[in-house]
Design an enzyme around this catalytic site. Structure first.
Site, mmCIF file in Angstrom:
data_model
loop_
_atom_site.group_PDB
_atom_site.id
_atom_site.type_symbol
_atom_site.label_atom_id
_atom_site.label_comp_id
_atom_site.label_asym_id
_atom_site.label_seq_id
_atom_site.Cartn_x
_atom_site.Cartn_y
_atom_site.Cartn_z
ATOM 1 N N HIS A 36 0.845 -1.195 0.000
ATOM 2 C CA HIS A 36 0.000 0.000 0.000
ATOM 3 C C HIS A 36 0.876 1.239 0.000
ATOM 4 O O HIS A 36 1.931 1.243 0.636
ATOM 5 C CB HIS A 36 -0.931 0.036 1.221
ATOM 6 C CG HIS A 36 -2.070 0.961 1.041
ATOM 7 N ND1 HIS A 36 -1.982 2.306 1.333
ATOM 8 C CD2 HIS A 36 -3.311 0.754 0.548
ATOM 9 C CE1 HIS A 36 -3.133 2.875 1.045
ATOM 10 N NE2 HIS A 36 -3.959 1.966 0.556
ATOM 11 N N ASP B 206 -7.881 -5.525 0.244
ATOM 12 C CA ASP B 206 -8.408 -6.422 -0.786
ATOM 13 C C ASP B 206 -7.992 -7.878 -0.594
ATOM 14 O O ASP B 206 -8.461 -8.756 -1.307
ATOM 15 C CB ASP B 206 -7.943 -5.952 -2.176
ATOM 16 C CG ASP B 206 -8.640 -4.673 -2.585
ATOM 17 O OD1 ASP B 206 -9.825 -4.533 -2.253
ATOM 18 O OD2 ASP B 206 -8.003 -3.823 -3.225
HETATM 19 N N1 CMC Z 1 4.029 -7.792 -4.818
HETATM 20 C C1 CMC Z 1 5.362 -7.774 -5.015
HETATM 21 N N2 CMC Z 1 6.117 -6.652 -4.947
HETATM 22 C C2 CMC Z 1 5.479 -5.507 -4.673
HETATM 23 C C3 CMC Z 1 4.094 -5.454 -4.436
HETATM 24 C C4 CMC Z 1 3.364 -6.648 -4.529
HETATM 25 N N3 CMC Z 1 2.040 -6.644 -4.325
HETATM 26 N N4 CMC Z 1 3.742 -4.165 -4.183
HETATM 27 C C5 CMC Z 1 4.861 -3.448 -4.241
HETATM 28 N N5 CMC Z 1 5.918 -4.249 -4.527
HETATM 29 C C6 CMC Z 1 7.329 -3.850 -4.610
HETATM 30 C C7 CMC Z 1 7.629 -3.128 -5.905
HETATM 31 O O1 CMC Z 1 8.096 -4.022 -6.885
HETATM 32 C C8 CMC Z 1 8.693 -2.155 -5.457
HETATM 33 O O2 CMC Z 1 9.912 -2.847 -5.355
HETATM 34 P P1 CMC Z 1 11.308 -2.068 -5.674
HETATM 35 O O3 CMC Z 1 11.411 -0.955 -4.666
HETATM 36 O O4 CMC Z 1 12.353 -3.117 -5.507
HETATM 37 O O5 CMC Z 1 11.196 -1.564 -7.071
HETATM 38 C C9 CMC Z 1 8.266 -1.750 -4.064
HETATM 39 O O6 CMC Z 1 7.551 -2.880 -3.573
HETATM 40 C C10 CMC Z 1 7.400 -0.497 -4.002
HETATM 41 O O7 CMC Z 1 6.305 -0.699 -4.892
HETATM 42 P P2 CMC Z 1 5.580 0.456 -5.695
HETATM 43 O O8 CMC Z 1 4.848 -0.148 -6.844
HETATM 44 O O9 CMC Z 1 6.560 1.547 -6.003
HETATM 45 O O10 CMC Z 1 4.580 0.994 -4.597
HETATM 46 P P3 CMC Z 1 3.348 1.972 -4.839
HETATM 47 O O11 CMC Z 1 3.153 2.701 -3.598
HETATM 48 O O12 CMC Z 1 3.552 2.757 -6.079
HETATM 49 O O13 CMC Z 1 2.124 0.961 -5.151
HETATM 50 C C11 CMC Z 1 0.405 -0.592 -4.776
HETATM 51 C C12 CMC Z 1 1.211 0.571 -4.203
HETATM 52 C C13 CMC Z 1 -0.758 -0.910 -3.849
HETATM 53 C C14 CMC Z 1 -0.164 -0.187 -6.152
HETATM 54 C C15 CMC Z 1 1.328 -1.825 -4.921
HETATM 55 O O14 CMC Z 1 1.785 -2.252 -3.654
HETATM 56 C C16 CMC Z 1 0.666 -2.984 -5.649
HETATM 57 O O15 CMC Z 1 0.737 -3.035 -6.880
HETATM 58 N N6 CMC Z 1 -0.028 -3.916 -4.927
HETATM 59 C C17 CMC Z 1 -0.784 -4.968 -5.556
HETATM 60 C C18 CMC Z 1 -2.139 -4.437 -6.003
HETATM 61 C C19 CMC Z 1 -3.076 -4.203 -4.836
HETATM 62 O O16 CMC Z 1 -3.222 -5.045 -3.970
HETATM 63 N N7 CMC Z 1 -3.763 -3.052 -4.856
HETATM 64 C C20 CMC Z 1 -4.768 -2.714 -3.837
HETATM 65 C C21 CMC Z 1 -4.356 -1.529 -3.018
HETATM 66 S S1 CMC Z 1 -5.343 -1.332 -1.520
HETATM 67 C C22 CMC Z 1 -6.965 -1.017 -2.077
HETATM 68 C C23 CMC Z 1 -7.107 0.327 -2.685
HETATM 69 O O17 CMC Z 1 -7.349 1.285 -1.960
HETATM 70 O O18 CMC Z 1 -6.994 0.438 -3.898
#
Ligand code: CMC
Length: 421
Positions: free
Chosen positions: A299, A356
């Site tokens: 998140h 989720d």
């Molecule tokens: N599985 C594996 N690696 C992950 C995941 C994951 N679910 N989420 C983040 N990472 C890694 C990502 O690869 C990155 O690694 P590095 O620093 O080595 O490049 C690091 O963690 C930071 O990730 P980010 O994508 O820069 O983080 P963000 O804040 O931009 O994205 C997120 C947040 C929720 C979109 C992301 O964690 C994700 O894609 N999660 C899976 C989808 C999900 O469950 N979404 C629901 C969010 S909660 C409900 C809502 O309000 O929408």
């Protein structure tokens, strides 16, 4: 008023510090460009406050979530969704007569215009219910053009969105639609419209009604997330509430946002079909080249735990037990969580189950089909979107949202007509 000083190219510029009621601080960069010709660059707006808001407070480090000052744990334990909707939109809890009136209006406005019902027949049965919800919400003002006062429009949207969702589902499975009843509550009407058939009346189960109530409450608002920011951005052009919220529904549909609940369930099913080897999928999520992420994990704001996920994990156990369901997907989810939480990759990146992760297993136990999960999220988030749209429109300092960019394309080139190239 305290200020922050920034020295750029030898010039000093001063910007006011803004402090929120929970001590959050920001410096206001509104005058940065006029003072320095610089803009700020923050892809994904990870460190940008787009507004001041009095609706929801989150402390991502401590795992705190409050709607209008009330802890999510307390609301989840004993409030009802219509009451929470009222709180978010009106900034105070309703007293008994306000709540009775609010509930009465929510029920009375549940019917969908007969001409509008015809439209449902023209969507192919394979249509995703999120597409139908978006289209129908943006079409609502066409069927209710009388544009009465804002409060009436708000009630209409809340009441009719759940009816639209239920009708979209009935059409997708080829069953006749069920009309709402004027003596049923918001939640009971929705369940009946989803599951009753002409052959069998649907008996409302308290366990199912309570579980749905909880799910909608924990989704009801989450400050400036992707879809809510979209609602605010769209509404900043003075687009209508319906148009703004329809845009928010589109933003919600993506798998990184609300679409994650459907993606989690599909992921768990895939693991089950693949023999249940959850460790393999944890490894896959760590492999950057795989393109695979653990859906329902991570998140932007929560860096220790998501309080909504804690509530739902507990509820998931309880609901399945009460309904007498044993779901192998729950075991896979728990194993995945356990392995991931002790793995350095997830620990270092502070990746925890989010709202989720367990919601889909509960929806599944309630009999709600996978492609309706994100629609359920949208119904829950509806009062939050409305509250933000209204707050923005009532804010005299609101201006049209118009971010800037750093241009990285070609510099000036002279155009040469095709016959001379
Ligand atoms: N599985 C594996 N690696 C992950 C995941 C994951 N679910 N989420 C983040 N990472 C890694 C990502 O690869 C990155 O690694 P590095 O620093 O080595 O490049 C690091 O963690 C930071 O990730 P980010 O994508 O820069 O983080 P963000 O804040 O931009 O994205 C997120 C947040 C929720 C979109 C992301 O964690 C994700 O894609 N999660 C899976 C989808 C999900 O469950 N979404 C629901 C969010 S909660 C409900 C809502 O309000 O929408």
């Amino acid at each position: 008023m305290s200020t922050a000083k920034l020295i750029l190219d030898g010039n000093e510029c001063e910007m006011p510090i803004v402090e929120g009621t929970e001590g959050e601080r920001a410096f206001d960069i509104t005058s940065l460009r006029s003072q320095t010709k610089y803009i700020t660059l923050d892809p994904g707006f990870a460190n940008t406050g787009s507004c001041q808001s009095a609706i929801t407070f989150i402390d991502g480090e401590k795992g705190i979530l409050r709607y209008r000052g009330y802890d999510i744990e307390d609301l989840a334990a004993s409030a009802r969704f219509p009451e929470v909707s009222y709180l978010l939109i009106h900034n105070h809890l309703p007293d008994q007569s306000e709540l009775t009136e609010w509930r009465r209006k929510l029920t009375l406005n549940s019917l969908i215009h007969e001409s509008m019902l015809n439209f449902f027949d023209h969507f192919p049965p394979t249509s995703h219910p999120m597409s139908i919800l978006t289209a129908m919400v943006s079409a609502l003002p066409a069927f209710y053009p009388d544009m009465e006062d804002e409060d009436t429009n708000i009630i209409r949207l809340l009441a009719k969105a759940k009816s639209i969702a239920a009708v979209a589902y009935k059409k997708s499975i080829g069953e006749p639609i069920v009309y709402p009843r004027s003596d049923y509550s918001y939640m009971a009407n929705f369940l009946r419209m989803m599951f009753a058939t002409p052959a069998e009346p649907y008996e409302i189960s308290e366990v199912i009604e309570n579980a749905l109530n909880l799910l909608l409450i924990v989704h009801a608002d989450h400050e400036q997330n992707c879809s809510t920011s979209t609602v605010r951005m769209t509404g900043s052009s003075q687009a209508s509430m319906y148009a703004s919220i329809s845009a928010g529904i589109c933003a919600l549909s993506g798998p990184l946002h609300g679409g994650a609940n459907q993606a989690v369930l599909e992921m768990l099913e895939r693991i089950l079909e693949d023999g249940g080897d959850y460790k393999k999928y944890v490894e896959l999520a760590k492999d950057r080249d795989s393109g695979f992420r653990l859906m329902g994990f991570g998140h932007r704001v929560y860096k220790n735990f998501d309080p909504r996920a804690r509530i739902l994990k507990k509820a998931c156990d309880e609901v399945l037990k009460e309904l007498g369901i044993e779901d192998p997907l729950l075991d896979i989810a728990k194993n995945l969580e356990e392995v991931a939480l002790s793995d350095d990759f997830f620990v270092q990146r502070k990746l925890y189950p989010n709202v989720d992760f367990y919601s889909g297993i509960i929806y599944r136990a309630l009999g709600i089909p996978t492609n309706m999960f994100t629609v359920m999220f949208a119904l829950g988030r509806m009062p939050g979107w409305i509250a933000h749209w209204r707050e923005m429109r009532q804010d005299p300092t609101n201006r049209i949202y118009r971010p800037r960019q750093i241009y990285i394309g070609e510099t000036h080139r002279k155009f040469v007509p095709v016959w001379e190239r």
